[in-house]
Design an enzyme around this catalytic site. Sequence first.
Site, PDB file in Angstrom:
ATOM      1  N   ASP A 203       0.841  -1.193   0.000  1.00 34.53           N
ATOM      2  CA  ASP A 203       0.000   0.000   0.000  1.00 34.53           C
ATOM      3  C   ASP A 203       0.882   1.253   0.000  1.00 34.53           C
ATOM      4  O   ASP A 203       1.892   1.301   0.703  1.00 34.53           O
ATOM      5  CB  ASP A 203      -0.867  -0.027   1.270  1.00 34.53           C
ATOM      6  CG  ASP A 203      -1.956   1.020   1.268  1.00 34.53           C
ATOM      7  OD1 ASP A 203      -2.791   0.997   0.345  1.00 34.53           O
ATOM      8  OD2 ASP A 203      -1.987   1.866   2.192  1.00 34.53           O
ATOM      9  N   GLU A 263      14.474 -14.382  -0.875  1.00 31.21           N
ATOM     10  CA  GLU A 263      14.715 -15.597  -0.078  1.00 31.21           C
ATOM     11  C   GLU A 263      13.566 -16.584  -0.248  1.00 31.21           C
ATOM     12  O   GLU A 263      13.736 -17.777  -0.073  1.00 31.21           O
ATOM     13  CB  GLU A 263      14.786 -15.255   1.417  1.00 31.21           C
ATOM     14  CG  GLU A 263      16.059 -14.621   1.878  1.00 31.21           C
ATOM     15  CD  GLU A 263      15.989 -14.367   3.394  1.00 31.21           C
ATOM     16  OE1 GLU A 263      15.554 -15.269   4.144  1.00 31.21           O
ATOM     17  OE2 GLU A 263      16.340 -13.249   3.801  1.00 31.21           O
TER      18      GLU A 263
HETATM   19  C1  BGC Z   1      -5.655   2.159  -0.309  1.00 30.69           C
HETATM   20  C2  BGC Z   1      -6.813   2.940   0.214  1.00 30.69           C
HETATM   21  C3  BGC Z   1      -6.423   3.477   1.567  1.00 30.69           C
HETATM   22  C4  BGC Z   1      -5.114   4.258   1.516  1.00 30.69           C
HETATM   23  C5  BGC Z   1      -4.547   4.493   2.860  1.00 30.69           C
HETATM   24  C6  BGC Z   1      -4.654   3.259  -0.458  1.00 30.69           C
HETATM   25  O1  BGC Z   1      -4.149   3.621  -1.538  1.00 30.69           O
HETATM   26  O2  BGC Z   1      -5.883   1.498  -1.508  1.00 30.69           O
HETATM   27  O3  BGC Z   1      -7.973   2.173   0.259  1.00 30.69           O
HETATM   28  O4  BGC Z   1      -7.426   4.330   2.027  1.00 30.69           O
HETATM   29  O5  BGC Z   1      -4.137   3.579   0.779  1.00 30.69           O
HETATM   30  O6  BGC Z   1      -4.043   3.302   3.394  1.00 30.69           O
END
Ligand code: BGC
Length: 520
Positions: A203, A263
């Site tokens: 993310d 790994e």
């Molecule tokens: C996720 C979102 C989230 C954000 C903060 C993003 O890009 O896909 O759904 O709200 O990151 O974590």
Amino acid sequence: MSDECAAPRSLGDGWWRGGVIYQIYPRSFADSNGDGVGDLPGITARMDYIAALGVEGIWISPFFKSPMKDFGYDVADYRAVDPLFGRNEDFDELLSAARAHGLKVIIDLVLSHTSDQHSWFHDESKKDWYVWADPKNGAPPNNWVSLFGGSAWTYDERYRQYYLHNFLREQPDLNFHNPAVQQEMLDIARHWLERGVDGFRLDVVNFYFHDQALRDNPPRPAQMGKATQFEGDTPYSRQAHIYDKSQPENLEFIERFRALLDEYNAFCVGELGDDNPNERAREYTSGDQRLHTIYNPHLCGGTHKKLTAQTIRAPFEAFENTAPDSWPSWSFSNHDVVRAASRWCPQGDGFGHDPRLSQMLIALLGCLRGTAFLYQGEELGLPEARIPHEALQDPWAKETWPEWQGRDGCRTPMPWNSDMPDNTWLPVPAAHEALTVSAQENDAHSTLNFTRDFLARRSAHPALRHGEIEFIDTDDDMVLAFRRIDKDEILLCVFNLSGEEKKFEAQTLPAYGFEITDAR
Ligand code: BGC
Ligand code: MG
């Protein structure tokens, strides 16, 4: 076409390269215990359905312990399954079911920030795990803003300081300049690799580090053009994000992360939101010591409401020119954006759909060079759902209503059959009632059956998986044409992006029709 031109660039291989990965948003996939929220046993129970789509693997959005302020993207314990989604053992069962079906599993790691309910945030000895700064003349330390609106800083009486959050105030940013934070994040990743996952979706992977001098971001220069994906015209999109993200130190951490992945022979796709996404993608994925691929935001954004040949071709060519050695990943829809079936539908004011368009989009996604991410419900051609104000759940929506209803419209529960319970966390919209899985299974011309057939046919074509791509000029911006070129195969792919009949050379394409032909 000479062999020399047709030789594929040397990019190695891997199940994910040119594969299709199905994104599951667990809250809305399948609910096994009737509490109105989807869960891990629900996913396990639908493994036959997923495998029958013909995808290589699944990406599951976060299911870790969380107060769910951002529906799991606010993690309170990275090693525990949230009870709402099941028990820790339920994940092991999900993994073995996936294995038994020949499916890979990648999970979503949200490393940039935690929940404000994470014990670290309350542990004084870990104060430096987060980003704290003194007030500046009684106000926040600098001009950084949260992507969800307002200042990126929240004052906390505890230390009489501000803490940084790029998203909700309930999502405090971790301080990656602290080596202990980096180590803990690597340990968390190792924990899940040991449990058997095949990789990760990272993310907001370019948000890990911030400028330690806390310099103000300058205004976004006009020549930078419009921001993509999340960023409409907001205070966030009016800044050039030079200091709050994409810091050079991050690349060193990414290399440590990659060494760990290697790994386990594991795979990683990064989500990246940046002012220069192609430049960053090059930086984050060049060579074989960083990420395998970046999830490209260009075809997911809210800014391209009209689908033309240029909508696809321009970002594609910009990527190929900037990052020729990187492997791209494309998606049209995900849990953060308006569903493409509606976004690109000329009718219905952002909520319409046309099964011919939905099916053509599946084919188009499957023909572009790269790894394809298919979002749950896309295989049904689901339109964006209208959400009544009183049913809104997305915290971001509360900032942007009524201008934008936020992200709930793409997060409604999968309509499995006409007998969906009425306690689901978001309503199943009336517009999805005719599009249920059971209805589509019984209809030979449904988008679901189309998707199954198309993905099965796709896997028989090495050119679609690995081949080079070469766009062809057409004299009509509603006709997109390209070749996919592999050493043993050349395919001509032509798409009519319009709702009217079109001609391309000798071919006649019906509204939203497409043709994939042998062009050797
Ligand atoms: C996720 C979102 C989230 C954000 C903060 C993003 O890009 O896909 O759904 O709200 O990151 O974590
Ligand atoms: Mg449930």
